[in-house]
Each structure stands twice: as C-alpha cells, then as structure tokens.
Design an enzyme around this catalytic site. Structure first.
Site, PDB file in Angstrom:
ATOM      1  N   GLY A  29       0.851  -1.176   0.000  1.00 37.55           N
ATOM      2  CA  GLY A  29       0.000   0.000   0.000  1.00 37.55           C
ATOM      3  C   GLY A  29       0.889   1.228   0.000  1.00 37.55           C
ATOM      4  N   GLN A  63       3.156   9.978   1.010  1.00 37.03           N
ATOM      5  CA  GLN A  63       4.434   9.279   1.179  1.00 37.03           C
ATOM      6  C   GLN A  63       5.416   9.554   0.044  1.00 37.03           C
ATOM      7  OE1 GLN A  63       2.366   5.321   2.169  1.00 37.03           O
ATOM      8  NE2 GLN A  63       4.273   5.211   3.347  1.00 37.03           N
ATOM      9  N   CYS A 116       5.594   0.218   7.709  1.00 39.43           N
ATOM     10  CA  CYS A 116       5.273   1.355   6.850  1.00 39.43           C
ATOM     11  C   CYS A 116       6.512   1.702   6.042  1.00 39.43           C
ATOM     12  CB  CYS A 116       4.844   2.539   7.713  1.00 39.43           C
ATOM     13  SG  CYS A 116       4.384   3.983   6.742  1.00 39.43           S
ATOM     14  N   LEU A 117       6.324   1.924   4.744  1.00 42.13           N
ATOM     15  CA  LEU A 117       7.470   2.261   3.892  1.00 42.13           C
ATOM     16  C   LEU A 117       8.143   3.553   4.341  1.00 42.13           C
ATOM     17  CD1 LEU A 117       5.999   1.331   0.399  1.00 42.13           C
ATOM     18  CD2 LEU A 117       7.736   0.084   1.673  1.00 42.13           C
ATOM     19  N   HIS A 127      -4.834   1.769   7.322  1.00 46.38           N
ATOM     20  CA  HIS A 127      -3.475   2.311   7.419  1.00 46.38           C
ATOM     21  C   HIS A 127      -3.267   3.436   6.397  1.00 46.38           C
ATOM     22  CE1 HIS A 127       1.060   1.636   7.942  1.00 46.38           C
ATOM     23  NE2 HIS A 127       0.979   2.396   6.869  1.00 46.38           N
ATOM     24  N   GLU A 128      -3.660   3.177   5.152  1.00 54.20           N
ATOM     25  CA  GLU A 128      -3.436   4.181   4.100  1.00 54.20           C
ATOM     26  C   GLU A 128      -4.314   5.411   4.311  1.00 54.20           C
ATOM     27  OE1 GLU A 128      -0.841   3.788   2.559  1.00 54.20           O
ATOM     28  OE2 GLU A 128      -0.607   1.632   2.838  1.00 54.20           O
ATOM     29  N   HIS A 139      -2.812   7.801   6.639  1.00 50.53           N
ATOM     30  CA  HIS A 139      -1.762   8.639   6.048  1.00 50.53           C
ATOM     31  C   HIS A 139      -2.339   9.955   5.516  1.00 50.53           C
ATOM     32  CE1 HIS A 139       2.037   6.521   6.172  1.00 50.53           C
ATOM     33  NE2 HIS A 139       1.511   5.399   5.683  1.00 50.53           N
TER      34      HIS A 139
HETATM   35 NI    NI Z   1       2.394   3.530   5.727  1.00 49.98          NI
END
Ligand code: NI
Length: 187
Positions: free
Chosen positions: A46, A51, A93-94, A135-136, A139
């Site tokens: 995701g 991000q 998380c990236l 989660h997304e 963000h």
């Molecule tokens: Ni994330």
C-alpha cells in the site's frame, strides 16, 4: 512513469492533512501510475500520495487474493465507515523502515471513494485489505501507525523514531533494490 523517492518519518508532509482531489485528469492518473510503480519497487502492499510528497487524498493498495494472484486498485477521496470487529495484526510502513508492530484495527468496514476516472464506488472490505485501507487512510490525515500503539510501546520506539527523523535509516535498509524479507507487510 517513475519510481518516486519515499518520504521518511520526520518529513512534515507525513503529518499534514491531505487535500481532497478536485480534478480527475491525466496528471492524477500519471501520479497513480507512479504510486503503483513506487509501491512495487519498494515491495509495498500500500502507498499513500503523501508518502511521495503529494499532499492529496489518494492511495493505492495491492493485496494477495486467496485464489492466487493479487488485486491492485487506487482510491481517491476515501470515506471509511460501518466498521466492525477488532483484531491485532502486524504492520510496517514504507515511511518508517525497520519498525514493525502489532496494531489493533477494525476487521471489516465500508469503503467509499472514487477511482482514477472519477467514478464513485462502494465496497465492503475485510481482513488484510481492511487493515491496509485503514493504514493508508490514516496517512491522508497525517496519522502514522505508531500513533495507534500504546503509550508504553511508543515510548519504547522513541529512540528509533528520533533516529529516523534525523535521517538515520536502519542498518541493511537499501531502498528500493532490496525487496521482500521477513519483516512483515509494509504499507
Ligand atoms: Ni504507511
């Protein structure tokens, strides 16, 4: 189309409330292609637009299907409601390399939003897809998964988070060439 660099914890764009998308045009669709490419290059499941430094209400997800293969789609201006169930599960998380923790999330919910052509949709989601979408969506409101941990757990992670914010990435982190690994699903 391009793989864009992922913003790491400490970057203010990750704490901003993202703006609604008003124009469903070619530049939006180009951005979404970049999000797909970037998610793939970083081996994520995701990725939200903030991000990659774009403070707009857009994210993409790719989740494995039980029947095999995977499903990939973009969500614009999402609304989440009708949540049900609660389950703890591991997340990463990236934007926060090296951190993986269990987070409690609803197990099912209703997702409404628009696709990249401006067509509205509504679907019930559950399981890992429901987790990824929560989660997304967080963000887009400047919320990171570590915000949802207990105060004790957050305290425990303080040093690691401070290091990330200072630009110190964990040993062994080589984005985006390194793919996979045993460190959980990165969103
Ligand atoms: Ni994330």
């Amino acid at each position: 189309m391009a793989v864009r660099p992922i913003r790491i914890y400490g970057d203010p764009v990750l704490r901003a409330k993202a703006a609604e998308v008003a124009a469903f045009d070619d530049s939006l669709r180009a951005l979404i292609q970049d999000l797909y490419e970037t998610m793939k290059a970083y081996n994520g499941v995701g990725l939200a637009a903030p991000q990659v430094g774009v403070s707009q209400r857009i994210f993409v997800v790719e989740v494995p299907l039980e029947a095999g293969g995977s499903e990939r789609f973009a969500v614009i201006n999402p609304t989440l409601d009708q949540r049900g169930g609660k389950e703890s599960g591991e997340e990463g998380c990236l934007s926060m390399p090296g951190i993986n923790e269990d987070v409690v999330r609803a197990t099912e919910l209703r997702l409404r939003g628009f696709d990249e052509h401006g067509k509205s949709f509504e679907r019930r989601v559950e399981g890992f897809l429901a987790r990824a979408i929560q989660h997304e969506s967080d963000h887009l409101d400047g919320v990171l998964f570590t915000d949802r941990l207990s105060p004790l757990k957050r305290q425990f992670l303080r040093k690691t988070l401070d290091e990330l914010a200072r630009g110190e990435v964990p040993e062994g982190y080589h984005p985006p060439e390194v793919r996979g690994g045993p460190d959980g699903d990165r969103l």
